[in-house]
Design an enzyme around this catalytic site. Structure first.
Site: not given
Length: 518
Positions: A284, A289, A296, A307, A366, A368, A370
């Site tokens: 990933k 993010d 957020k 991230d 959020d 995202e 996965r």
């Protein structure tokens, strides 16, 4: 890759070598009290202890665990630091407690004050050869690379020659004799450089590390490996091409950003007839993010440059594994995106068609990571012939910290065999991890959707949420894939004190059986 070519790098070198520095500014000795006491008893003139250092008094002042520093009585202004590690650890920790090593070196910035004469570190242990990899990674974490601090300049604005801080590390057995194996030194130097590289990438702000510049870094590393004679091939799928080819997860997450999303694929094929296993590393790489339209809060968004830590750890591991000619066929697959807001942003209630062909109703933009990883494991399981193992790694959920803590990643494996192999790799490498609940048949209902194959976020956050997130990724494996799969959620150990740790490099080197980590 030279870590210090950028103006935004801390000028320093870290080398693991048998021959110590001749006149270091500071000497650091790391050991357990019992091992050091035995070594002193066997050899009163233990050469790794500088003349005049009050070693027995320092040991007494520390007690069981801790550190002490003294100036040496030779008018040179040099210092000696003793770090005593815990005598005993529990079964879920490495015997030398790597986190203690890193914390002790970071405290007081011990490795940042060596100047031209440098810092000489000695690590003394009775089983040192089998523990060197974990210690090397722990020391590398104590020497971050990235900085944006302003540099002092002369009044006439001429360039100031930077003084590079040199750190040399030597490993000694229980009687103080140096480990001489060149293969081990090569392995440790490669691994430590990769840990620092992963940390550097994680610490870079999103204005500097975006999907385009990140991919350029990967391409540069690939070219350097190729120039060194390694058989590596680089491929990139960018922007609208992702949409055309069906990578709805990666494209959907990244389509609102100013820089196009992309999948980067680097394949390493070792020398003929030496590959004993084929492994795909899926990372990933969310460079920033915001949470997307599920924005957020102001206290939750700072630090989201980290991230992409899963991808950085896998990139570092891939680089080191190739340099060390690890006898595996390794495919690195990174999903590199920004989860931004804007007119093109994916919305809650939108439905994305993933590369697996399955449809996903978005109920949390959020969640995202996965979506990105779902596409990557679908690609790996569909296109890589003879694939044995898929490893996906990500800073995926805050729930991982609740499940396995800040020092242990959470792992979710298809088989108990791979679960135990990964867990043991964590104990050996010092990148600690611990199994999470594996029960897809009990947890898949958390993603039930009335209008699509699944939703992307759970309906009950109190029901093994970290495991659920891993099972979402698993659901996108190709139905014909017969190999194994392990998910590594490393949201906790990825950072410490606002710095990226380079977690994952050592873990994956151990999993791959790279020299020095097997």
């Amino acid at each position: 890759m030279n870590l210090n070519t950028s103006a935004r790098s801390i000028p320093s070198t870290l080398k693991f070598e048998a021959t110590p520095l001749s006149t270091p500014t500071e000497t650091v000795l790391i050991s357990r009290k019992s091992v050091l006491s035995s070594a002193i008893q066997a050899n009163d003139a233990l050469s790794i202890i500088p003349p005049g250092a009050p070693i027995k008094g320092m040991m007494k002042s520390i007690g069981k665990t801790g550190k002490a520093t003294t100036f040496l009585p030779d008018d040179s202004g040099s210092k000696f630091t003793l770090i005593l590690l815990p005598e005993k650890v529990t079964r879920n920790n490495h015997p030398l407690s790597p986190h203690t090593i890193t914390d002790s070196l970071v405290g007081g910035n011990i490795l940042g004050k060596g100047g031209e004469n440098g810092v000489q570190v000695y690590v003394l242990d009775d089983k040192i050869e089998e523990r060197m990899g974990a210690v090397a990674a722990a020391i590398a974490r104590a020497m971050p690379v990235y900085t944006s601090k302003s540099q002092a300049t002369k009044k006439d604005e001429e360039e100031v020659e930077e003084k590079v801080n040199n750190v040399s590390v030597s490993f000694m057995n229980e009687i103080g004799a140096a480990v001489e194996s060149k293969d081990l030194w090569d392995s440790l130097n490669s691994a430590a450089t990769s840990v620092r590289l992963a940390g550097k990438l994680g610490d870079m702000p999103p204005a500097e590390l975006n999907p385009a510049t990140y991919a350029a870094e990967v391409k540069q590393i690939t070219n350097e490996l190729k120039e060194s004679g390694h058989n590596v091939v680089y491929e990139e799928i960018v922007g609208d091409e992702l949409k055309e080819k069906g990578y709805g997860g990666v494209y959907g997450v990244g389509m609102a950003a100013g820089v196009a999303p992309r999948i980067v694929i680097v394949t390493y094929t070792p020398e003929v007839d030496t590959a004993v296993e084929s492994v795909a590393l899926c990372g990933k790489g969310v460079c920033y993010d915001t949470g997307g339209l599920s924005l957020k809060p102001k206290t939750g968004m700072p630090g989201m440059k980290h991230d992409m830590g899963g991808s950085a750890g896998l990139l570092g591991a891939f680089k080191a594994a190739v340099e060390l000619k690890t006898p595996k066929k390794i495919t690195l697959i990174l999903g590199i995106v920004e989860n931004a807001i804007g007119p093109k942003a994916v919305r809650n209630d939108d439905i994305l068609t993933m590369y697996s062909g399955k449809t996903v109703e978005i109920n949390n933009t959020d969640a995202e990571g996965r979506l990105v990883l779902g596409d990557l494991v679908a690609h790996a399981s569909k296109h890589i012939q003879g694939l044995d193992i898929i490893v996906d790694m990500a800073t995926l959920t805050g729930a991982q910290l609740v499940t396995t803590g800040k020092k242990h990643a959470g792992i979710l494996a298809k088989t108990e065999e791979l679960e135990q192999r990964t867990y043991r790799s964590g104990l050996t490498s010092g990148d600690l991890c611990y199994p999470m609940l594996y029960a897809p048949e009990l947890l898949k209902s958390e993603f039930a959707s009335k209008v699509a194959d699944m939703k992307n976020s759970v309906k009950d956050r109190g029901n093994a949420q970290a495991s659920c997130a891993g099972h979402f990724i698993e659901a996108h494996l190709d139905s014909n894939y017969k190999g194994d799969w392990v998910h590594v959620d490393m949201a906790g150990p990825d950072t410490k004190m606002e710095r990226a740790t380079g977690y994952g490099v050592a873990l994956v080197l151990g999993l791959l059986g790279a020299p020095g980590f097997n």
